[in-house]
Design an enzyme around this catalytic site. Sequence first.
Site, PDB file in Angstrom:
ATOM      1  CB  THR A   1      -0.898   0.020   1.250  1.00 10.27           C
ATOM      2  OG1 THR A   1      -1.471   1.333   1.401  1.00 10.27           O
ATOM      3  CG2 THR A   1      -0.130  -0.280   2.531  1.00 10.27           C
TER       4      THR A   1
ATOM      5  CE1 TYR B   1      -3.757  -1.824   5.917  1.00 13.16           C
ATOM      6  CE2 TYR B   1      -2.923   0.302   5.167  1.00 13.16           C
ATOM      7  CZ  TYR B   1      -3.457  -0.945   4.885  1.00 13.16           C
ATOM      8  OH  TYR B   1      -3.677  -1.303   3.575  1.00 13.16           O
TER       9      TYR B   1
HETATM   10  P1  NAP Z   1     -11.309  -4.861   2.636  1.00 14.70           P
HETATM   11  O1  NAP Z   1     -12.518  -4.546   1.827  1.00 14.70           O
HETATM   12  O2  NAP Z   1     -11.173  -4.280   4.000  1.00 14.70           O
HETATM   13  O3  NAP Z   1     -11.213  -6.466   2.753  1.00 14.70           O
HETATM   14  C1  NAP Z   1     -10.381  -7.074   3.696  1.00 14.70           C
HETATM   15  C2  NAP Z   1     -10.587  -8.579   3.634  1.00 14.70           C
HETATM   16  O4  NAP Z   1      -9.691  -9.211   4.561  1.00 14.70           O
HETATM   17  C3  NAP Z   1     -11.994  -9.064   3.993  1.00 14.70           C
HETATM   18  O5  NAP Z   1     -12.369 -10.046   3.065  1.00 14.70           O
HETATM   19  C4  NAP Z   1     -11.808  -9.691   5.371  1.00 14.70           C
HETATM   20  O6  NAP Z   1     -12.713 -10.749   5.644  1.00 14.70           O
HETATM   21  C5  NAP Z   1     -10.403 -10.258   5.226  1.00 14.70           C
HETATM   22  N1  NAP Z   1      -9.770 -10.560   6.501  1.00 14.70           N
HETATM   23  C6  NAP Z   1      -9.556  -9.725   7.551  1.00 14.70           C
HETATM   24  N2  NAP Z   1      -8.937 -10.378   8.548  1.00 14.70           N
HETATM   25  C7  NAP Z   1      -8.740 -11.663   8.136  1.00 14.70           C
HETATM   26  C8  NAP Z   1      -8.151 -12.809   8.711  1.00 14.70           C
HETATM   27  N3  NAP Z   1      -7.652 -12.808   9.940  1.00 14.70           N
HETATM   28  N4  NAP Z   1      -8.115 -13.956   7.977  1.00 14.70           N
HETATM   29  C9  NAP Z   1      -8.646 -13.988   6.741  1.00 14.70           C
HETATM   30  N5  NAP Z   1      -9.238 -12.922   6.128  1.00 14.70           N
HETATM   31  C10 NAP Z   1      -9.274 -11.774   6.818  1.00 14.70           C
HETATM   32  O7  NAP Z   1      -9.986  -4.461   1.837  1.00 14.70           O
HETATM   33  P2  NAP Z   1      -9.821  -4.049   0.288  1.00 14.70           P
HETATM   34  O8  NAP Z   1     -10.092  -2.597   0.146  1.00 14.70           O
HETATM   35  O9  NAP Z   1     -10.520  -5.034  -0.571  1.00 14.70           O
HETATM   36  O10 NAP Z   1      -8.242  -4.203   0.126  1.00 14.70           O
HETATM   37  C11 NAP Z   1      -7.662  -5.462  -0.211  1.00 14.70           C
HETATM   38  C12 NAP Z   1      -6.213  -5.475   0.254  1.00 14.70           C
HETATM   39  O11 NAP Z   1      -5.488  -4.424  -0.382  1.00 14.70           O
HETATM   40  C13 NAP Z   1      -6.022  -5.241   1.750  1.00 14.70           C
HETATM   41  O12 NAP Z   1      -4.912  -6.002   2.156  1.00 14.70           O
HETATM   42  C14 NAP Z   1      -5.688  -3.757   1.859  1.00 14.70           C
HETATM   43  O13 NAP Z   1      -4.937  -3.495   3.019  1.00 14.70           O
HETATM   44  C15 NAP Z   1      -4.897  -3.563   0.591  1.00 14.70           C
HETATM   45  N6  NAP Z   1      -4.943  -2.219  -0.001  1.00 14.70           N
HETATM   46  C16 NAP Z   1      -6.143  -1.637  -0.259  1.00 14.70           C
HETATM   47  C17 NAP Z   1      -6.175  -0.397  -0.869  1.00 14.70           C
HETATM   48  C18 NAP Z   1      -7.488   0.291  -1.189  1.00 14.70           C
HETATM   49  O14 NAP Z   1      -7.464   1.492  -1.482  1.00 14.70           O
HETATM   50  N7  NAP Z   1      -8.601  -0.434  -1.194  1.00 14.70           N
HETATM   51  C19 NAP Z   1      -4.975   0.238  -1.223  1.00 14.70           C
HETATM   52  C20 NAP Z   1      -3.766  -0.407  -0.958  1.00 14.70           C
HETATM   53  C21 NAP Z   1      -3.761  -1.655  -0.363  1.00 14.70           C
HETATM   54  P3  NAP Z   1     -14.102 -10.577   6.471  1.00 14.70           P
HETATM   55  O15 NAP Z   1     -15.155 -10.305   5.438  1.00 14.70           O
HETATM   56  O16 NAP Z   1     -14.257 -11.893   7.135  1.00 14.70           O
HETATM   57  O17 NAP Z   1     -13.909  -9.429   7.423  1.00 14.70           O
HETATM   58  O1  G4F Z   2     -10.808   6.417   3.306  1.00 13.82           O
HETATM   59  P1  G4F Z   2      -9.734   6.345   4.314  1.00 13.82           P
HETATM   60  O2  G4F Z   2     -10.054   5.701   5.614  1.00 13.82           O
HETATM   61  O3  G4F Z   2      -8.509   5.658   3.585  1.00 13.82           O
HETATM   62  P2  G4F Z   2      -6.937   5.646   3.908  1.00 13.82           P
HETATM   63  O4  G4F Z   2      -6.651   5.950   5.318  1.00 13.82           O
HETATM   64  O5  G4F Z   2      -6.265   6.495   2.885  1.00 13.82           O
HETATM   65  O6  G4F Z   2      -6.590   4.106   3.668  1.00 13.82           O
HETATM   66  C1  G4F Z   2      -7.080   3.412   2.521  1.00 13.82           C
HETATM   67  O7  G4F Z   2      -6.154   3.553   1.469  1.00 13.82           O
HETATM   68  C2  G4F Z   2      -4.864   2.949   1.716  1.00 13.82           C
HETATM   69  C3  G4F Z   2      -3.992   3.211   0.493  1.00 13.82           C
HETATM   70  O8  G4F Z   2      -3.395   4.468   0.580  1.00 13.82           O
HETATM   71  C4  G4F Z   2      -5.074   1.474   1.961  1.00 13.82           C
HETATM   72  F1  G4F Z   2      -3.868   0.863   2.153  1.00 13.82           F
HETATM   73  C5  G4F Z   2      -5.971   1.264   3.172  1.00 13.82           C
HETATM   74  O9  G4F Z   2      -6.208  -0.138   3.339  1.00 13.82           O
HETATM   75  C6  G4F Z   2      -7.305   1.953   2.911  1.00 13.82           C
HETATM   76  O10 G4F Z   2      -7.967   1.280   1.869  1.00 13.82           O
HETATM   77  O11 G4F Z   2      -9.196   7.819   4.659  1.00 13.82           O
HETATM   78  C7  G4F Z   2      -8.739   8.686   3.631  1.00 13.82           C
HETATM   79  C8  G4F Z   2      -8.506  10.070   4.218  1.00 13.82           C
HETATM   80  C9  G4F Z   2      -7.654  10.082   5.500  1.00 13.82           C
HETATM   81  O12 G4F Z   2      -6.765  11.168   5.413  1.00 13.82           O
HETATM   82  C10 G4F Z   2      -8.659  10.318   6.626  1.00 13.82           C
HETATM   83  O13 G4F Z   2      -8.120  11.010   7.757  1.00 13.82           O
HETATM   84  O14 G4F Z   2      -9.788  10.595   4.607  1.00 13.82           O
HETATM   85  C11 G4F Z   2      -9.664  11.199   5.896  1.00 13.82           C
HETATM   86  N1  G4F Z   2     -10.996  11.220   6.503  1.00 13.82           N
HETATM   87  C12 G4F Z   2     -11.666  12.360   6.821  1.00 13.82           C
HETATM   88  N2  G4F Z   2     -12.841  12.043   7.392  1.00 13.82           N
HETATM   89  C13 G4F Z   2     -11.733  10.164   6.884  1.00 13.82           C
HETATM   90  C14 G4F Z   2     -12.907  10.679   7.438  1.00 13.82           C
HETATM   91  N3  G4F Z   2     -11.519   8.835   6.759  1.00 13.82           N
HETATM   92  C15 G4F Z   2     -12.488   8.003   7.212  1.00 13.82           C
HETATM   93  N4  G4F Z   2     -12.317   6.669   7.074  1.00 13.82           N
HETATM   94  N5  G4F Z   2     -13.657   8.482   7.791  1.00 13.82           N
HETATM   95  C16 G4F Z   2     -13.895   9.801   7.939  1.00 13.82           C
HETATM   96  O15 G4F Z   2     -14.936  10.222   8.442  1.00 13.82           O
END
Ligand code: NAP
Ligand code: G4F
Length: 350
Positions: free
Chosen positions: A129, A157
């Site tokens: 990430t 994280y």
């Molecule tokens: P997400 O919607 O939060 O999904 C997380 C998944 O992990 C869920 O299916 C959850 O299962 C599973 N999980 C959590 N704890 C577990 C455990 N102990 N054993 C097995 N499964 C477990 O995340 P996402 O947005 O799809 O992201 C996918 C991956 O990319 C994550 O690793 C995230 O950190 C990374 N990532 C995401 C972004 C982004 O912007 N979305 C960016 C960079 C990296 P349950 O349904 O059972 O909770």
């Molecule tokens: O949507 P966020 O919670 O995403 P964040 O922290 O950027 O993390 C996500 O992206 C990462 C990649 O860069 C992933 F690795 C990670 O797993 C996840 O998918 O927050 C985005 C921004 C932050 O700066 C936060 O402080 O939005 C700001 N924010 C402002 N108000 C909020 C809120 N975030 C959340 N979740 N909820 C609020 O009410």
Amino acid sequence: MSKVAFITGVTGQDGGHLAGLLLGKGYRVVGMVRGQMEPSHPRYRQIQEDLPGVELVLADLLDPAALVRALSTVRPDEVYNLAAISHVGYSFHNPVLTHQVTGGGVLNMLEAIRAAGLADTARFYQASTSEMFGGLDYNRPSQGYDETALFHPRSPYGVAKLYGHWITCNYRESYGMHASSGILFNHEGERRGPEFVTRKISQAAARISLGKQHVLELGNLSAKRDWGYAGDYVEGMWLMLQQDEPGDYVLGTGEAHTIREFCGLAFAEVGIELEWRGEGPDETGVNRASGTTVIRVNPAFFRPAEVDILLADPSKAERVLGWKRRVDFSGLVKLMVAHDLEVERAGVRG
Ligand code: NAP
Ligand code: G4F
């Protein structure tokens, strides 16, 4: 013989998009689910209705023996490790669990691949990430982070993910595994969890326009993120595992926008023009036409350490993988709000 893919985190946002992509390419797709319910339980019906053809297997990133059993049975060609505790704010409240699942879970997966005798045949994708960069001034946010930028994570994280990233590199170097790490910037869409800011905003814009909610409370409105569409990013994950050599790749758009800008576009989609008044914790977003406050700041959503700006330089992925995002920022906001309007009008959560 079709290829076999094993996806951890299949119930998450990216897991759903990736499973759909791979099924479309003719893969046999096995998704790992956790919890005390059997894969046939109704809780998992949504995945099976949404993505018929995905097989489910029971295991948990924290249970090494269960991972070995699952991988030995499925014997995948490609393993996508998407499972994690993925919410940055939550990781400050539960840092030890985050360290175990998001960091240690990667090691458990890599060891399970070796124990199942798959180290020479299965290709491995680790979901790294942009949170690993952290975004401090001495880093280089203005030109965008590429694969050579310095890491300085700013949350439990981010620190846990950095461990996952380096252990993936280490297993590639130590055991010759085809293990790749995708350093992905924020990607969003209609499957995004409502605990993340973009979905929280798109749902609120839809609900407020329909009179189902009055106010949206947010934290830091000035943070900037490089937001893309999740559907584009899973294509990049797949491309990484199709290369002859494993590697690390940044995926992002090269554009960063504030939370305020996201709100402005999302509310415009439902016909509400926002006017920003006040500053800091007193800032509000007001419906210009009616004078009603629709957004206010709640410091409970501030983080102990914030990442102010994340901006990607995805040129390596574009050059080597031929990857390119298709959906731009305004297209992303539009599709999310349109989806939430449909869901809210139908009266079901989706
Ligand atoms: P997400 O919607 O939060 O999904 C997380 C998944 O992990 C869920 O299916 C959850 O299962 C599973 N999980 C959590 N704890 C577990 C455990 N102990 N054993 C097995 N499964 C477990 O995340 P996402 O947005 O799809 O992201 C996918 C991956 O990319 C994550 O690793 C995230 O950190 C990374 N990532 C995401 C972004 C982004 O912007 N979305 C960016 C960079 C990296 P349950 O349904 O059972 O909770
Ligand atoms: O949507 P966020 O919670 O995403 P964040 O922290 O950027 O993390 C996500 O992206 C990462 C990649 O860069 C992933 F690795 C990670 O797993 C996840 O998918 O927050 C985005 C921004 C932050 O700066 C936060 O402080 O939005 C700001 N924010 C402002 N108000 C909020 C809120 N975030 C959340 N979740 N909820 C609020 O009410």
